[in-house]
Design a protein around this motif. Sequence first.
Motif, short mmCIF file in Angstrom:
data_model
loop_
_atom_site.label_atom_id
_atom_site.label_comp_id
_atom_site.label_asym_id
_atom_site.label_seq_id
_atom_site.Cartn_x
_atom_site.Cartn_y
_atom_site.Cartn_z
N GLY A 41 0.82 -1.21 0.00
CA GLY A 41 0.00 0.00 0.00
C GLY A 41 0.85 1.25 0.00
O GLY A 41 0.57 2.21 -0.72
N TYR A 42 1.91 1.26 0.80
CA TYR A 42 2.80 2.42 0.86
C TYR A 42 3.53 2.63 -0.47
O TYR A 42 3.76 3.76 -0.90
N LEU A 43 3.84 1.53 -1.16
CA LEU A 43 4.58 1.61 -2.42
C LEU A 43 3.68 1.95 -3.61
O LEU A 43 4.17 2.09 -4.73
N GLY A 44 2.38 2.06 -3.37
CA GLY A 44 1.48 2.37 -4.46
C GLY A 44 1.08 1.16 -5.27
O GLY A 44 0.67 1.28 -6.43
N LEU A 45 1.18 -0.02 -4.67
CA LEU A 45 0.82 -1.26 -5.36
C LEU A 45 -0.56 -1.77 -4.97
O LEU A 45 -0.99 -2.81 -5.45
N GLY A 46 -1.24 -1.04 -4.08
CA GLY A 46 -2.54 -1.49 -3.61
C GLY A 46 -2.38 -2.44 -2.43
O GLY A 46 -1.27 -2.87 -2.08
N GLN A 47 -3.48 -2.78 -1.82
CA GLN A 47 -3.46 -3.64 -0.65
C GLN A 47 -3.73 -5.10 -0.98
O GLN A 47 -3.96 -5.92 -0.10
N GLY A 48 -3.72 -5.43 -2.25
CA GLY A 48 -4.02 -6.80 -2.65
C GLY A 48 -2.82 -7.72 -2.57
O GLY A 48 -1.93 -7.56 -1.73
N ARG A 49 -2.79 -8.64 -3.52
CA ARG A 49 -1.74 -9.66 -3.54
C ARG A 49 -0.39 -9.05 -3.88
O ARG A 49 -0.29 -8.16 -4.72
N VAL A 50 0.64 -9.55 -3.25
CA VAL A 50 1.99 -9.07 -3.52
C VAL A 50 2.35 -9.42 -4.97
O VAL A 50 2.15 -10.56 -5.39
N PRO A 51 2.84 -8.47 -5.76
CA PRO A 51 3.07 -8.73 -7.18
C PRO A 51 4.16 -9.77 -7.44
O PRO A 51 5.19 -9.78 -6.77
N GLU A 52 3.88 -10.65 -8.40
CA GLU A 52 4.86 -11.66 -8.81
C GLU A 52 5.11 -11.62 -10.32
O GLU A 52 6.22 -11.83 -10.77
N HIS A 53 4.03 -11.34 -11.09
CA HIS A 53 4.13 -11.31 -12.55
C HIS A 53 4.24 -9.87 -13.05
O HIS A 53 3.84 -8.92 -12.36
N ALA A 54 4.75 -9.73 -14.26
CA ALA A 54 4.91 -8.40 -14.85
C ALA A 54 3.57 -7.70 -14.97
O ALA A 54 3.47 -6.47 -14.77
N SER A 55 2.50 -8.46 -15.25
CA SER A 55 1.18 -7.85 -15.40
C SER A 55 0.66 -7.28 -14.09
O SER A 55 -0.23 -6.41 -14.09
N ASP A 56 1.19 -7.74 -12.95
CA ASP A 56 0.75 -7.23 -11.65
C ASP A 56 1.19 -5.78 -11.42
O ASP A 56 0.71 -5.13 -10.49
N LEU A 57 2.11 -5.29 -12.25
CA LEU A 57 2.65 -3.94 -12.08
C LEU A 57 2.04 -2.94 -13.06
O LEU A 57 2.53 -1.82 -13.16
N ARG A 58 0.99 -3.34 -13.77
CA ARG A 58 0.41 -2.44 -14.77
C ARG A 58 -0.17 -1.18 -14.14
O ARG A 58 -0.19 -0.12 -14.76
N VAL A 59 -0.68 -1.29 -12.93
CA VAL A 59 -1.29 -0.13 -12.26
C VAL A 59 -0.36 0.45 -11.20
O VAL A 59 -0.80 1.23 -10.35
N ALA A 60 0.91 0.10 -11.27
CA ALA A 60 1.85 0.57 -10.25
C ALA A 60 2.11 2.07 -10.39
O ALA A 60 2.12 2.62 -11.50
N ASP A 61 2.29 2.74 -9.27
CA ASP A 61 2.71 4.14 -9.25
C ASP A 61 4.23 4.13 -9.32
O ASP A 61 4.93 4.03 -8.31
N TRP A 62 4.76 4.22 -10.53
CA TRP A 62 6.19 4.01 -10.73
C TRP A 62 7.05 5.08 -10.07
O TRP A 62 8.17 4.80 -9.62
N VAL A 63 6.56 6.33 -10.00
CA VAL A 63 7.34 7.39 -9.33
C VAL A 63 7.52 7.04 -7.86
O VAL A 63 8.63 7.10 -7.31
N ARG A 64 6.42 6.69 -7.21
CA ARG A 64 6.48 6.30 -5.79
C ARG A 64 7.31 5.03 -5.60
O ARG A 64 8.14 4.94 -4.69
N LEU A 65 7.08 4.04 -6.45
CA LEU A 65 7.74 2.75 -6.29
C LEU A 65 9.25 2.87 -6.47
O LEU A 65 10.03 2.35 -5.65
N CYS A 66 9.67 3.54 -7.52
CA CYS A 66 11.11 3.67 -7.79
C CYS A 66 11.81 4.51 -6.72
O CYS A 66 12.94 4.23 -6.32
N ALA A 67 11.10 5.54 -6.23
CA ALA A 67 11.70 6.39 -5.19
C ALA A 67 11.86 5.63 -3.89
O ALA A 67 12.88 5.73 -3.20
#
Length: 328
Positions: free
Chosen positions: A55-81
Motif C-alpha cells: 500500500g505504501y509503495l502504491g501497489l494497492g493492498q491486494g496480492r503481492v506482485p509476482e508477474h509483470a502484469s501485476d505492475l500495470r497499475v503501479a505508481d512508478w514514481v512512488r515505487l522507484c523512489a
Amino acid sequence: MDEARLEHSSPAGRHVRVTLKALPRRPHPARDELLASWIGRLAKANHCSAEELCGYLGLGQGRVPEHASDLRVADWVRLCAALQRTQDEITAMTLPDKMQHSVRCVSPHDFQYCPVCVERTPDIVLRHWRFAWSMTCEICGQTLATKRPAEAVSDRLLARAACGAQALKSAVATNDLRRLRRMDLTLHVVSMLDVGRSASVISANERERLMALAAIGVGMTRPLLGAAIILRGNDRAVRELRRVFPRHRRVIERIRRLSQDLDRRLPDRPEADHAPKQETCETSRQGGSERALQAARQAISELGPDANRQALLTRADAIWRLLSSVKS
C-alpha cells in the motif's frame, strides 16, 4: 536519488507537492530474486506486513506482485523512489506473464527451493526456482529440493528427467509451439494411462515431477514405440484414447496397428504368458497392460531411449514374458 517529489491535484483544485522518501531499511535483492520475495524481506526489515508495504509503495493492498502484469497499475514514481530502483530493474524481478501454450511450466507456488540459499538467507525465493525445467540452483549449483521428496530416485530417472527438462526449456525459449503441443499430448497420455498420479512438471511430489519430465524426454524421441508397448493388448486404453483425443484418431490407429504388429515381429509367447482362466477378461487386460508398461520402462532403462528399435522391442518382449510367467 534519496527522495522524489510528486505533484497531484487536491479536491480544492490546488497542486500539492508530496515528498517521497526511500525506505529506511533496504536489504539488497539477491541475484534473480523474485520481487514478491524481496518485498517480503523489505517488509520484515521495516517492521510491517507485506500488504502494508504494498500500500505504501502504491501497489494497492491486494496480492503481492509476482508477474509483470501485476505492475500495470503501479505508481512508478512512488515505487522507484521508495525502493531506489529503476522501473526496468523492478520489472526484471517478476515472472513472465502467461505463456501462449498449454504446458504449464511456471509454478504459481514455491514447489522447490535451494537448501543452501535458504539457509543463508531465510524466506528468499529465486525466480528460476518457479520454472519446471530448473533442477539445480543457478546461484550455488545445489540440487533443488521439493516439498515432497522421494525416498529413492534412480540415476537413470534423474538423467532422463534432466533431458526432458532441457527439451522443455529449449522449446519455451524458442516458442516452438509444435514441440510444446507434442509435450502437452505426452503429459495427457501419461496422466490418462495412470502411469503416475500426476503428470505435472511442476508437481511438489519429486517422483511424479521427475516421471513427467522423463516422459517429455522420451516423448521427444520415440513416442509411438513407447505408446505401442504400453497399449499392447489393452483395448480399453485404446478406446479411452479415442474418446479423449478425437482429433488424433489417425495417430492412435497407427499406434494400435504397431502394437498389434508386435506379436508378429517378436518371438511367440509361451502358454504361461496367458492369464489364468479364472480371471475375468478385464482383469487380464489390465494386468497385461501393467506388465507391458513395466517391461517397456525396464527395456528403455537398460538399453537407453536411443537404442535400436528392434532391440528395444525384443528386450521388452523378453521382460514381458518373464513378468507374465512370474505373475502366473
